[in-house]
Design an enzyme around this catalytic site. Structure first.
Site, mmCIF file in Angstrom:
data_model
loop_
_atom_site.group_PDB
_atom_site.id
_atom_site.type_symbol
_atom_site.label_atom_id
_atom_site.label_comp_id
_atom_site.label_asym_id
_atom_site.label_seq_id
_atom_site.Cartn_x
_atom_site.Cartn_y
_atom_site.Cartn_z
ATOM 1 N N ASP A 1 -3.286 8.366 -1.168
ATOM 2 C CA ASP A 1 -3.670 7.271 -0.271
ATOM 3 C C ASP A 1 -5.114 6.845 -0.527
ATOM 4 O OD1 ASP A 1 -3.431 5.713 2.428
ATOM 5 O OD2 ASP A 1 -5.139 7.041 2.750
ATOM 6 N N HIS B 1 0.813 -1.219 0.000
ATOM 7 C CA HIS B 1 0.000 0.000 0.000
ATOM 8 C C HIS B 1 0.850 1.274 0.000
ATOM 9 C CE1 HIS B 1 -3.021 2.980 0.910
ATOM 10 N NE2 HIS B 1 -2.445 3.241 2.079
ATOM 11 N N HIS C 1 3.911 6.881 5.605
ATOM 12 C CA HIS C 1 2.711 7.577 6.077
ATOM 13 C C HIS C 1 1.839 6.767 7.025
ATOM 14 C CE1 HIS C 1 0.516 5.454 2.784
ATOM 15 N NE2 HIS C 1 -0.547 5.675 3.518
ATOM 16 N N ASP D 1 -17.860 13.156 -29.265
ATOM 17 C CA ASP D 1 -18.271 13.490 -27.901
ATOM 18 C C ASP D 1 -17.528 12.673 -26.852
ATOM 19 O OD1 ASP D 1 -20.226 15.395 -28.625
ATOM 20 O OD2 ASP D 1 -21.630 13.782 -29.128
ATOM 21 N N GLU E 1 0.843 5.377 12.551
ATOM 22 C CA GLU E 1 -0.549 4.992 12.838
ATOM 23 C C GLU E 1 -0.703 3.497 13.094
ATOM 24 O OE1 GLU E 1 -4.636 4.898 10.241
ATOM 25 O OE2 GLU E 1 -3.352 6.668 10.061
ATOM 26 N N ASP E 2 0.045 2.659 12.371
ATOM 27 C CA ASP E 2 -0.217 1.214 12.378
ATOM 28 C C ASP E 2 0.926 0.346 12.907
ATOM 29 O OD1 ASP E 2 -2.728 1.634 11.286
ATOM 30 O OD2 ASP E 2 -2.003 1.496 9.234
#
Length: 719
Positions: free
Chosen positions: A182, A93, A117, A301, A121-122
């Site tokens: 992200d 990720h 990043h 178009d 947090e993890d």
């Protein structure tokens, strides 16, 4: 984009362009698990990343690559053992997010923070460790995108995380760049989530992240996010649109023929230019289809021609040849070079017809304009760089372009500090981001001299009330009138781009706004300030008198004309009962009452903001209850319908309402914004149970994607 690849060879099947191609997550996962390959060697997993980075930034030397290597090693080791719901190693990720940013031209600091990043947090990595190993700048960016814990903030965690992120973006716009990349990768892999979670994330993406991508000019991210949201929230319409795109790809490419004619014209004129076909993405095709009222689209178009040249003057030279050698469609001409959009976008837009009647839309821009059009603020690099930065790879002088120049971010950061709670902030943020265009108003002193005080930037549709608070802050309460272009005008007057405004201010600090100012204001700063003043001055606010429904007496004499029986009653003798229009309560809503002028009892929903305001002001609630039974047509409610703008939408909605046996008391339609429109209906129901069936019927109308009761918040929220 590199100089050699200024124009992407975009595909016609709707798949991502080369600049944002999807990466092989399984291959990256295997490379990540094989280890780093030695201290000095670039790991296989980021070899492609470093190549892309060097291509976009030839000046990135060994030190920059070593920084990326160290960031990857820390991220891979800290995330080791973690897996995504899709089954890949978690490290895929941050790698995917970083590659997205690299292909848009992000510099080394942004890529380093992107790799890291999710570590704070993890994983067990701390913010102090990030700062120690990679510096304060990287630490700031990682902190900016780190979510707040639900255990600490509960339901307010998501809005408070966005508030924190926006504050960080105010100091360094690269925070939001990482968040957007992200979200794009998470949206690409959202299929492994439960359907209800997919819908929730898609709605937040639609209401918050896509408008932010638009405002920051990152069109490459915005367009793919739009298509991914479209597929989740409107799968049938998305499938039909993709089928139309595929069918067109199998037919003759008329746009290619027009492009070849244009190449010949510019070659003969001696103008060096690159010409490419830019296929429309799914949402863009769907918008064209709605604009044409469902009429069949022609081959031209499904895309537009992009002409990229070297200098600004070349853009106008191309325009001259286009309008000389083809038939111009004058109504389609727009000059966003002389007057750039608020998100830094610059291009010439026109449409021309050839001798066979084929009409093609054409975009004309320089290479630098193209990079900024695709990558927005990401293409600008470090926002803190000084103005005399070195020349770019194309030899153009480097300049520091402030992404907050149009003022939208500064305004947003200003009003968010006054938002009293997370719900108010979240609702106001969505409303603020729904404003997709800015106007510039020239403000003057309130005295007789009329001296100019400079320019004020406001969202399109703003009124004199909004301008009063933008210019004077809390002192906007004292505004008593306005002159627009030299003439006296009501405070509710909607301002236009270029208007000259003189605000007339009262000398007394005791002056204050009326309750109906809330109907005239659209900016969160004004609405929050007005609401706070009304809460602090309940006696001066006769809101209940103005917003209550017509009185219904519990008893009547033989001389009185017949009326419907009240649907709500109170034990106060001889009291008149009114249902407040601000929250339109219907059974079985929890309700309470307050005595207002003339002894009337105004009935509000328990969760209505007016209830909290009057209770805080010391006014005593009066018990009220719903009457059993009741007469027909006695129940009122206000419902809002969100839809994609199209012909006959109003007629179809009113027919759907009438088919349910429901009467329409009033209806209002807001101007479309980015092809989205909101309808507001106050209806009379035969019984309270009819509300659910009515909303279901309204949702079934083609193009309608949400129906809900009026929000009980300061600013109405776009779901």
């Amino acid at each position: 984009m590199s100089a050699d690849n200024a124009v992407d060879a975009a595909r016609t099947d709707g798949t991502p362009r080369r600049g944002l191609r999807r990466i092989d997550l399984l291959r990256l996962g295997r490379a990540a698990l094989l280890g780093t390959g030695g201290r000095d060697r670039v790991p296989d997993a980021i070899e492609h990343l470093t190549k892309v980075h060097r291509a976009r930034h030839p000046e990135a030397g060994p030190e920059a690559i070593e920084t990326l290597r160290r960031a990857y090693v820390l991220a891979e080791s800290s995330h080791r053992g973690q897996m995504r719901k899709s089954g890949e190693p978690y490290i895929t990720h941050p790698l995917a997010v970083t590659l997205i940013l690299a292909e848009l031209g992000a510099e080394t600091t942004t890529l380093t923070a992107s790799l890291l990043h999710d570590t704070v947090e993890d994983t067990d990595v701390t913010l102090d460790q990030v700062r120690e190993q990679f510096g304060q700048e990287v630490g700031y960016l990682v902190d900016g995108v780190t979510k707040l814990e639900k255990v600490d903030y509960g339901a307010a965690a998501e809005p408070e995380t966005f508030r924190k992120m926006l504050l960080a973006t105010g100091d360094d716009v690269r925070v939001m760049s990482i968040k957007l990349a992200d979200r794009l990768h998470n949206m690409r892999t959202l299929g492994v989530m439960r359907p209800e979670k997919q819908v929730r994330i898609a709605k937040v993406t639609r209401d918050v992240l896509i408008p932010l991508a638009e405002r920051l000019g990152v069109q490459a991210l915005k367009t793919e996010l739009e298509d991914l949201v479209f597929a989740i929230l409107h799968p049938e319409e998305h499938a039909r649109t993709r089928a139309m795109i595929a069918a067109n790809a199998d037919g003759p490419d008329l746009l290619a023929a027009v492009a070849e004619d244009l190449r010949r014209v510019l070659r003969e004129a001696g103008i060096a230019a690159e010409i490419a076909i830019r296929p429309r993405h799914a949402v863009s095709v769907h918008r064209v289809l709605l604009k044409r009222g469902g009429a069949e689209l022609g081959s031209c178009d499904f895309g537009r021609l992009l002409v990229v040249v070297a200098e600004d003057a070349d853009c106008y030279a191309v325009l001259g040849e286009l309008h000389t050698c083809f038939t111009p469609v004058i109504a389609e001409f727009k000059d966003f070079i002389a007057a750039p959009k608020f998100n830094l976008y610059q291009s010439l837009h026109t449409a021309v017809a050839d001798d066979r009647g084929r009409v093609a839309e054409v975009l004309v821009r320089t290479r630098r304009m193209h990079r900024v059009a695709e990558a927005g603020v990401i293409a600008l690099g470090d926002p803190h760089a000084v103005a005399d930065t070195p020349q770019t790879a194309e030899g153009e002088p480097g300049t520091r372009v402030d992404p907050t120049r149009p003022g939208w971010l500064a305004r947003l950061l200003e009003w968010q500090r006054d938002a009293p709670d997370a719900d108010t902030f979240w609702s106001a943020l969505r409303d603020d981001l729904a404003q997709d265009r800015e106007i510039t108003v020239f403000a003057a002193e309130s005295g007789e001299s009329g001296e100019s005080t400079g320019t004020v930037r406001l969202p399109a549709g703003a009124s004199c009330v909004d301008a009063a608070y933008a210019v004077h802050g809390e002192a906007g309460h004292r505004c008593v009138g306005a002159r627009v272009n030299g003439r006296l005008a009501p405070l509710g007057t909607r301002l236009r781009d270029g208007d000259t405004l003189q605000l007339l201010m009262a000398d007394s600090a005791a002056s204050g706004p009326d309750a109906d100012w809330l109907e005239r204001a659209i900016t969160p700063a004004a609405r929050i300030a007005i609401t706070r003043w009304l809460a602090q001055h309940p006696a001066a606010d006769d809101e209940d008198q103005q917003t209550a429904a017509p009185a219904v007496r519990p008893e009547r004499t033989a001389d009185e004309p017949p009326t419907a029986e009240p649907v709500a009653v109170t034990d106060l003798p001889h009291a008149t009962v009114r249902l407040a229009r601000c929250c339109t309560p219907v059974p079985p809503d929890g309700v309470t009452g307050f005595v207002i002028r003339g002894g009337t009892v105004a009935v509000h929903r328990v969760e209505c903001p007016s209830t909290a305001r009057m209770t805080a002001a010391g006014r005593t609630p009066v018990p009220v209850r719903w009457r059993d039974g009741g007469s027909a047509n006695a129940y009122r409610a206000t419902v809002l319908a969100e839809a994609l703008s199209r012909p006959r939408l109003l007629a179809d909605l009113t027919e759907a309402i009438a088919a349910q046996g429901v009467g329409i008391v009033s209806a209002a339609v807001e101007p479309p914004q980015e092809h989205r429109v909101r309808h507001t209906y106050t209806v009379e129901l035969p019984d309270p149970g009819a509300l659910t069936a009515l909303m279901r019927a309204m949702r079934s109308v083609p193009g309608v994607y949400d129906v809900y009761r009026a929000r009980l918040t300061v600013a109405a929220a776009r779901p």
